[in-house]
Each structure stands twice: as C-alpha cells, then as structure tokens.
Design a protein around this motif. Structure first.
Motif, PDB file in Angstrom:
ATOM      1  N   UNK A  17       0.828  -1.213   0.000  1.00  9.70           N
ATOM      2  CA  UNK A  17       0.000   0.000   0.000  1.00  9.70           C
ATOM      3  C   UNK A  17       0.853   1.250   0.000  1.00  9.70           C
ATOM      4  N   UNK A  18       2.043   1.162   0.557  1.00 10.10           N
ATOM      5  CA  UNK A  18       2.906   2.332   0.665  1.00 10.10           C
ATOM      6  C   UNK A  18       3.940   2.411  -0.452  1.00 10.10           C
ATOM      7  N   UNK A  19       3.912   1.484  -1.400  1.00  9.24           N
ATOM      8  CA  UNK A  19       4.964   1.420  -2.415  1.00  9.24           C
ATOM      9  C   UNK A  19       4.648   2.232  -3.667  1.00  9.24           C
ATOM     10  N   UNK A  20       3.853   3.264  -3.512  1.00  9.66           N
ATOM     11  CA  UNK A  20       3.479   4.115  -4.637  1.00  9.66           C
ATOM     12  C   UNK A  20       3.601   5.566  -4.194  1.00  9.66           C
ATOM     13  N   UNK A  21       4.265   6.395  -5.009  1.00 12.47           N
ATOM     14  CA  UNK A  21       4.505   7.777  -4.573  1.00 12.47           C
ATOM     15  C   UNK A  21       3.218   8.582  -4.441  1.00 12.47           C
ATOM     16  N   UNK A  22       2.175   8.229  -5.183  1.00 13.64           N
ATOM     17  CA  UNK A  22       0.895   8.930  -5.015  1.00 13.64           C
ATOM     18  C   UNK A  22       0.312   8.626  -3.646  1.00 13.64           C
ATOM     19  N   UNK A  23       0.363   7.356  -3.237  1.00 18.62           N
ATOM     20  CA  UNK A  23      -0.163   7.001  -1.910  1.00 18.62           C
ATOM     21  C   UNK A  23       0.699   7.606  -0.806  1.00 18.62           C
ATOM     22  N   UNK A  24       2.007   7.674  -1.021  1.00 16.44           N
ATOM     23  CA  UNK A  24       2.867   8.342  -0.038  1.00 16.44           C
ATOM     24  C   UNK A  24       2.522   9.824   0.068  1.00 16.44           C
TER      25      UNK A  24
END
Length: 173
Positions: A17-24
């Motif tokens: 879930x955290x491995x995407x810069x948009x989600x970060x």
C-alpha cells in the motif's frame, strides 16, 4: 508457525500500500489534517476514481481511517499505535529495532514524514512489499548469512534468493 506467515503476508500488504509515490503523497497530506476526496484530487491533480482507488488501498492496509461528514467522507491517518502491525509482541527481543522504536516506526519510517524525495522512499517500500523479501530481511536481522543458508532456511532456489537480495540492495536494505 502459521501465525508468523500471516504476519509476513499482512506486513507485505502494508508495504504494498505504501509502495506508490501517489499514496505516499496522500499519507503526507493526511498527516497534516483530515481531507475529503475532492481536496486530495485537487491538491494532487488526480481523477476522483484514481484518488478513491489509492484511498481504498490505504484504508484496507489500515493506514487511513474514514469519517462520514454528511454526503462526503473525510480521511485521516489511522492511529498507528493501534495498527494491527504496530503492536509489540511478547516475543520482541530486548534491544531489537522493534523494541527500541516500536513496529509502528518500522511500518511508517519518520523519513517519509520529513522527506520530499518520495521516489527514494517508494523504492524502499517496493523492496519490502514482497513476503519472501520480508522473510529474508528477518533472517538477516539475526545475523549475516550466506546465500546457501538463506536458500536452505526458506527452501528457495539460489537464483530466486539472489533476485530478492538484488532488489533489497536496490532499496538500500
């Protein structure tokens, strides 16, 4: 022993879930204040469907919580002290990273809240979003091992272990 497997799977899901810069970027915005989907859309230039998709993944990982406000839904960071991966187990070794910092900080490193280099952080979480790589990190956390020892312990071929070690090196892990 089955419970330990469940923990690796669950932790891999959190890192996924955290491995995407948009989600970060969403997490960094929500760390400052609660926001509605429309505000996140505007701030990050996302479509409604895209923003909702990313929030859904974060919600399922237990990283954000939602609150109904009339017809709108507000999102904020979950209380990570109560996160299912944030609880210290009774078997946490004294002096380990989990004992010193608590698993919550291992799930959401402070560098994420202090860095504008989301691409660098994204690479770390991408390396950790795989259950096998998490198992390798857990083994190496106990001490240095040769590839053959890792292969024996995880019952994997050397090529597979080498592949995972390469990805962990790329994430500076």
């Amino acid at each position: 022993m089955a419970r330990r497997t469940d923990n690796f799977e669950e932790l891999a899901g959190v890192f996924l879930a955290m491995s995407d810069k948009t989600r970060l970027a969403i997490l960094l915005l929500l760390a400052k204040k609660e926001m509605h989907v429309a505000a996140l859309q505007e701030k990050l230039q996302l479509s409604q469907a895209n923003a909702s998709h990313h929030l859904s993944l974060l919600y399922r990982a237990g990283l954000v919580v939602s609150r109904r406000d009339g017809r709108r839904t507000g999102y904020s960071i979950a209380n990570l002290a109560e996160h299912r991966m944030g609880r210290k187990s009774k078997s946490t070794a004294p002096g380990s990273n989990a004992a010193r910092f608590g698993p919550t900080e291992l799930v959401l490193p402070r560098m994420a809240a202090q860095s504008d280099k989301l691409e660098e952080i994204e690479v770390v979480f991408q390396a950790l979003r795989n259950e096998t790589r998490l198992r390798i990190v857990a083994l190496l956390g106990k001490g240095e091992l040769q590839v053959t020892a890792i292969c024996d312990k995880l019952q994997l071929p050397p090529s597979g272990v080498s592949h995972h070690l390469c990805l962990l090196r790329l994430g500076d892990l």
